[in-house]
Scaffold this motif. Structure first.
Motif: not given
Ligand SMILES: Cc1cc2nc3c(=O)[nH]c(=O)nc-3n(C[C@H](O)[C@H](O)[C@H](O)COP(=O)(O)O)c2cc1C
Length: 220
Positions: A12, A14, A16, A167-168, A208, A210
């Protein structure tokens, strides 16, 4: 080939950017709803409420939380198949605690009245520990809702979906848009779910990152 859950934890990412033409099939949406419903929470408090948007109008309402302050998140809300607002209860009052207890009774968890009383007391004890101030209680309840969010992200990946935790988002604006405060809730975050745009989702192909085990884990 079947994968174990760690495959999805690592696979998984995040997302874009989403493919706006790809919609999550109805039966998979039902599974997403099950993930939201079946999350664990301290003393089974389930202090959450979710708003799930899938129509253009519904998603537009959620952009009330991003267009002004966090415009970089708006395209994902508009283009994802489904958008979930995670809201958390601010106060677990007696009526709510009673509702939980009666639900558990209805679901067959109390073979004897003593069992029911015991759970009622145990739950009141833990809730009381966290009710030192209204802020402390809201924070404790929000932690439970965040657990749900974590499970939802992993679950969505295991269902073959892409997702973005956010959270944005302007939580005050979302609270106003959905009248959440009046209902005793506050929004915490938004998660978009769908299928990523294979061309513009730059995060899909990045490795990734970490912290190493030496930093995060002490095995004793
Ligand atoms: C609670 C939470 C809030 C986040 N808010 C945003 C956000 O507003 N926009 C965004 O593009 N990514 C957001 N992220 C993504 C994180 O940056 C991302 O989970 C982290 O860099 C790890 O990468 P991965 O999720 O691709 O494994 C958020 C992640 C979490 C868990």
């Amino acid at each position: 080939m079947e994968h174990d859950i760690t495959y999805y934890a690592k696979k998984r990412h995040t997302t874009k950017a989403y493919d706006a033409d790809k919609k999550i099939p109805a039966e998979t949406v039902e599974k997403l709803k099950e993930l939201l419903r079946f999350s664990p929470s301290s003393v089974n408090s389930q202090p959450w409420h979710f708003i799930m948007a899938s129509s253009p109008e519904g998603k537009e309402r959620v952009t009330a939380g991003t267009d002004e302050k966090y415009p970089f998140n708006s395209p994902s809300i508009r283009n994802a198949s489904h958008v979930v607002v995670f809201a958390s209860r601010l106060h677990a009052d007696d009526a709510f605690l009673n509702q939980l207890l009666e639900q558990e009774d209805k679901d067959g968890r109390y073979p004897t009245p003593e069992n029911k009383e015991q759970t009622k007391g145990g739950r009141a004890f833990f809730v009381g520990l966290n009710q030192t101030t209204p802020e402390a209680e809201a924070n404790w309840l929000a932690k439970q809702t965040y657990l749900n969010l974590g499970q939802f992200l992993l679950g969505a990946a295991a269902l073959g979906l892409d997702a973005t935790p956010m959270e944005g988002v302007d939580t005050e604006a979302l609270d106003k848009e959905f009248g959440l405060r009046e209902k005793g809730f506050a929004s915490l975050a938004v998660v978009t779910v769908g299928y990523h745009d294979t061309e513009i989702d730059y995060n899909a192909s990045l490795p990734k990152s970490r912290l190493p085990y030496s930093e995060i884990l002490s095995e004793i």
